[in-house]
Design a protein around this motif. Structure first.
Motif, PDB file in Angstrom:
ATOM      1  N   ARG A 195       0.858  -1.187   0.000  1.00 57.93           N
ATOM      2  CA  ARG A 195       0.000   0.000   0.000  1.00 57.93           C
ATOM      3  C   ARG A 195       0.890   1.230   0.000  1.00 57.93           C
ATOM      4  O   ARG A 195       1.700   1.427   0.918  1.00 57.93           O
ATOM      5  CB  ARG A 195      -0.933   0.021   1.206  1.00 57.93           C
ATOM      6  N   MET A 196       0.757   2.069  -1.024  1.00 64.72           N
ATOM      7  CA  MET A 196       1.569   3.271  -1.153  1.00 64.72           C
ATOM      8  C   MET A 196       0.723   4.502  -0.861  1.00 64.72           C
ATOM      9  O   MET A 196      -0.431   4.593  -1.277  1.00 64.72           O
ATOM     10  CB  MET A 196       2.154   3.371  -2.576  1.00 64.72           C
ATOM     11  N   GLU A 197       1.341   5.446  -0.140  1.00 67.29           N
ATOM     12  CA  GLU A 197       0.686   6.720   0.152  1.00 67.29           C
ATOM     13  C   GLU A 197       1.713   7.837   0.055  1.00 67.29           C
ATOM     14  O   GLU A 197       2.927   7.589   0.108  1.00 67.29           O
ATOM     15  CB  GLU A 197       0.071   6.719   1.563  1.00 67.29           C
ATOM     16  N   GLU A 198       1.215   9.072  -0.072  1.00 66.78           N
ATOM     17  CA  GLU A 198       2.108  10.224  -0.042  1.00 66.78           C
ATOM     18  C   GLU A 198       2.786  10.300   1.321  1.00 66.78           C
ATOM     19  O   GLU A 198       2.142  10.156   2.360  1.00 66.78           O
ATOM     20  CB  GLU A 198       1.317  11.515  -0.283  1.00 66.78           C
ATOM     21  N   ALA A 199       4.079  10.541   1.324  1.00 65.19           N
ATOM     22  CA  ALA A 199       4.815  10.710   2.571  1.00 65.19           C
ATOM     23  C   ALA A 199       4.669  12.144   3.053  1.00 65.19           C
ATOM     24  O   ALA A 199       4.246  13.035   2.313  1.00 65.19           O
ATOM     25  CB  ALA A 199       6.279  10.355   2.371  1.00 65.19           C
ATOM     26  N   GLU A 200       5.015  12.361   4.322  1.00 63.12           N
ATOM     27  CA  GLU A 200       4.959  13.721   4.859  1.00 63.12           C
ATOM     28  C   GLU A 200       5.968  14.622   4.161  1.00 63.12           C
ATOM     29  O   GLU A 200       5.711  15.804   3.962  1.00 63.12           O
ATOM     30  CB  GLU A 200       5.232  13.694   6.368  1.00 63.12           C
ATOM     31  N   PHE A 203       6.918  15.333  -2.088  1.00 64.98           N
ATOM     32  CA  PHE A 203       7.174  14.671  -3.357  1.00 64.98           C
ATOM     33  C   PHE A 203       7.427  13.173  -3.268  1.00 64.98           C
ATOM     34  O   PHE A 203       7.354  12.473  -4.271  1.00 64.98           O
ATOM     35  CB  PHE A 203       8.363  15.337  -4.089  1.00 64.98           C
ATOM     36  N   VAL A 204       7.742  12.619  -2.129  1.00 64.11           N
ATOM     37  CA  VAL A 204       8.072  11.198  -2.075  1.00 64.11           C
ATOM     38  C   VAL A 204       6.883  10.383  -1.576  1.00 64.11           C
ATOM     39  O   VAL A 204       5.934  10.905  -0.988  1.00 64.11           O
ATOM     40  CB  VAL A 204       9.305  10.933  -1.187  1.00 64.11           C
ATOM     41  N   LYS A 239       2.720   6.744  -8.508  1.00 61.18           N
ATOM     42  CA  LYS A 239       3.887   7.619  -8.600  1.00 61.18           C
ATOM     43  C   LYS A 239       5.075   7.015  -7.878  1.00 61.18           C
ATOM     44  O   LYS A 239       4.965   6.561  -6.736  1.00 61.18           O
ATOM     45  CB  LYS A 239       3.562   8.996  -7.996  1.00 61.18           C
ATOM     46  N   HIS A 240       6.222   6.964  -8.566  1.00 62.63           N
ATOM     47  CA  HIS A 240       7.471   6.456  -7.993  1.00 62.63           C
ATOM     48  C   HIS A 240       7.357   4.987  -7.582  1.00 62.63           C
ATOM     49  O   HIS A 240       8.143   4.506  -6.748  1.00 62.63           O
ATOM     50  CB  HIS A 240       7.919   7.290  -6.788  1.00 62.63           C
ATOM     51  N   GLN A 241       6.409   4.262  -8.145  1.00 63.04           N
ATOM     52  CA  GLN A 241       6.165   2.877  -7.707  1.00 63.04           C
ATOM     53  C   GLN A 241       7.405   2.001  -7.827  1.00 63.04           C
ATOM     54  O   GLN A 241       7.783   1.307  -6.870  1.00 63.04           O
ATOM     55  CB  GLN A 241       5.024   2.268  -8.525  1.00 63.04           C
ATOM     56  N   ALA A 262      15.469  10.797   0.742  1.00 58.85           N
ATOM     57  CA  ALA A 262      15.461  11.944  -0.164  1.00 58.85           C
ATOM     58  C   ALA A 262      16.639  12.840   0.166  1.00 58.85           C
ATOM     59  O   ALA A 262      16.758  13.343   1.285  1.00 58.85           O
ATOM     60  CB  ALA A 262      14.145  12.706  -0.049  1.00 58.85           C
ATOM     61  N   LEU A 263      17.527  13.044  -0.803  1.00 57.14           N
ATOM     62  CA  LEU A 263      18.713  13.849  -0.584  1.00 57.14           C
ATOM     63  C   LEU A 263      18.390  15.328  -0.750  1.00 57.14           C
ATOM     64  O   LEU A 263      17.405  15.686  -1.403  1.00 57.14           O
ATOM     65  CB  LEU A 263      19.800  13.441  -1.587  1.00 57.14           C
ATOM     66  N   PRO A 264      19.206  16.212  -0.181  1.00 56.65           N
ATOM     67  CA  PRO A 264      18.971  17.654  -0.351  1.00 56.65           C
ATOM     68  C   PRO A 264      18.990  18.026  -1.827  1.00 56.65           C
ATOM     69  O   PRO A 264      19.746  17.448  -2.616  1.00 56.65           O
ATOM     70  CB  PRO A 264      20.142  18.293   0.405  1.00 56.65           C
ATOM     71  N   CYS A 265      18.168  19.003  -2.187  1.00 60.21           N
ATOM     72  CA  CYS A 265      18.101  19.437  -3.583  1.00 60.21           C
ATOM     73  C   CYS A 265      19.449  20.014  -4.005  1.00 60.21           C
ATOM     74  O   CYS A 265      20.079  20.763  -3.265  1.00 60.21           O
ATOM     75  CB  CYS A 265      17.008  20.485  -3.773  1.00 60.21           C
TER      76      CYS A 265
END
Length: 300
Positions: A195-200, A203-204, A239-241, A262-265
């Motif tokens: 089960r995939m959901e938007e993370a806090e 974008f991830v 998204k990003h599956q 997630a690395l810094p931009c």
């Protein structure tokens, strides 16, 4: 509030880019200029004044708006979006196929499909419109900016819905290749469901407990020492599956800047593309019934 533009655009497509638009919400502004300054604080006043002076701001009826033109709720303002000093993407797309309905393209890494954020001219859609002259081009499925490979566009509005519904019904087979750490503890092929959901974090995505809403078939195509070339076949299209599923299995895709952490931009490192490729797509053409198969010429 209305959110769709009128059927006909009051400004022409320019350099492959359709005009942007915004509906005037409830509120009070002295004039068009004050509204634009208020709603687009990142765009300088001099830029808006220059656009207004060039008559490049109009309403939904094509009437030219000046700096002191009145605005009211329900108006739609059209303008050309511009990005100064846009970073060039030094990779190029290749057209694989074209008929009266479809345009099939081999997309390079790093190139966004549609304009957004800091990308406008350096997007696949705008490049294709400029190079082909097909102003009705519309992507009919998604591909991340970081991912390379086969991408389908519709350029015939009368048949677009039939191809879009095909993707919505998931009546096609898509195959991806990815390079990631070899997983000797797992038996392949395997099916990964979660089960995939938007993370806090912006974008991830993340996996959570609950009924699965994502599914990927994973197999090994080739061993490469400590790594493997994996074949991924998504059954669903979250998204990003693929990136999240590979990370969850313990083998994040090489050069993934989002998973597992997630690395810094930072600026793109063109020497280290994400090792994920949309290798092929296969489907029965909804108009002709013919079997369609398109394969990327790229390899990882």
């Amino acid at each position: 509030m209305q959110v769709q533009p009128p059927l006909s655009l009051p400004l022409p497509v320019r350099d492959g880019i359709a005009p942007s638009y915004i509906w005037i919400p409830e509120g009070h502004w002295d004039n068009v200029f004050s509204f634009l300054q208020d709603h687009f604080p990142d765009v300088s006043a001099s830029t808006w004044l220059a656009r207004l002076d060039k008559h490049e701001v109009v309403d939904q009826h094509g009437k030219v708006l000046l700096a002191d033109s009145a605005v009211k709720r329900g108006m739609c303002i059209y303008y050309y979006r511009e990005i100064e000093n846009e970073t060039p993407i030094p990779f190029h797309e290749e057209i694989l196929f074209q008929d009266e309905h479809l345009l099939v393209v081999d997309k390079p890494h790093f190139l966004p499909v549609i304009p957004s954020g800091r990308f406008l001219q350096e997007t696949l859609l705008v490049r294709l419109k400029k190079n082909t002259g097909l102003m009705d081009l519309t992507p009919i499925h998604r591909l991340d900016r970081e991912t390379a490979g086969v991408m389908l566009f519709s350029h015939n509005p009368s048949t677009r819905g039939q191809y879009q519904s095909m993707f919505q019904r998931k009546s096609m087979a898509k195959t991806y290749h990815a390079v990631a750490r070899h997983l000797p503890e797992l038996v392949f092929p395997l099916r990964h469901c979660s089960r995939m959901e938007e993370a806090e974090k912006f974008f991830v995505m993340r996996e959570v407990a609950g009924m699965a809403n994502s599914e990927t078939l994973v197999d090994i195509k080739e061993r490469r020492g400590e790594y493997s070339l994996y074949q991924l076949q998504p059954v669903t299209g979250r998204k990003h599956q693929l990136r999240l599923h590979m990370s969850s299995l313990g083998a994040p895709i090489v050069n993934d800047a989002f998973y597992p952490v997630a690395l810094p931009c930072k600026a793109d490192d063109f020497s280290a593309p994400l090792q994920l490729l949309a290798k092929s797509i296969c489907f029965d053409d909804p108009i002709t019934g013919a079997k369609r198969y398109f394969e990327s010429k790229k390899s990882l």
